[in-house]
Enzyme design. Sequence first.
Site, PDB file in Angstrom:
ATOM      1  N   GLU A 104      49.042  34.886  49.293  1.00 31.43           N
ATOM      2  CA  GLU A 104      48.991  34.259  47.976  1.00 31.43           C
ATOM      3  C   GLU A 104      49.167  32.766  48.222  1.00 31.43           C
ATOM      4  OE1 GLU A 104      48.691  33.959  43.866  1.00 31.43           O
ATOM      5  OE2 GLU A 104      48.437  35.773  45.060  1.00 31.43           O
TER       6      GLU A 104
ATOM      7  N   ASP B 264      44.958  36.002  47.339  1.00 29.43           N
ATOM      8  CA  ASP B 264      43.945  34.955  47.453  1.00 29.43           C
ATOM      9  C   ASP B 264      43.145  35.069  48.742  1.00 29.43           C
ATOM     10  OD1 ASP B 264      44.621  33.677  45.005  1.00 29.43           O
ATOM     11  OD2 ASP B 264      46.368  32.785  45.981  1.00 29.43           O
TER      12      ASP B 264
ATOM     13  N   SER C  58      40.718  37.482  41.911  1.00 30.05           N
ATOM     14  CA  SER C  58      41.009  38.916  41.957  1.00 30.05           C
ATOM     15  C   SER C  58      42.335  39.283  41.299  1.00 30.05           C
ATOM     16  CB  SER C  58      41.031  39.401  43.409  1.00 30.05           C
ATOM     17  OG  SER C  58      42.192  38.930  44.043  1.00 30.05           O
TER      18      SER C  58
ATOM     19  N   GLU D 128      42.952  26.823  49.340  1.00 31.25           N
ATOM     20  CA  GLU D 128      42.543  28.092  49.949  1.00 31.25           C
ATOM     21  C   GLU D 128      41.514  27.849  51.042  1.00 31.25           C
ATOM     22  OE1 GLU D 128      41.198  30.576  46.761  1.00 31.25           O
ATOM     23  OE2 GLU D 128      43.182  30.633  45.830  1.00 31.25           O
TER      24      GLU D 128
END
Length: 123
Positions: free
Chosen positions: A46, A33, A29, A9
């Site tokens: 994502e 992402d 969450s 990420e």
Amino acid sequence: MYRKGAQAERELIKLLEKHGFAVVRSAGSKKVDLVAGNGKKYLCIEVKVTKKDHLYVGKRDMGRLIEFSRRFGGIPVLAVKFLNVGWRFIEVSPKIEKFVFTPSSGVSLEVLLGIQKTLEGKS
């Protein structure tokens, strides 16, 4: 695998920022992402990482991504880092119920962002 996912990420955040996007990471969450935008294009992403040559993504994960993207007004994107290949991206469609993602199923970041065209001439 969480460490690899978080690292991927952060890597993708840097790539998007190089292309002029502002990016927010939404760790833990369970919706998306990353959320990225440049004033013209908004992406709800994502992020997945795999050592394999394919990745199965279920209806539930894609449904969350699609619903969040619809509410936010962004494009739902699945970003997969194949550890032996690199990044591949696909815009997720509500018509997909289950999906096996391979490197050939997706496009590069530059194609996704409309910076580079594919061999078929699509941007």
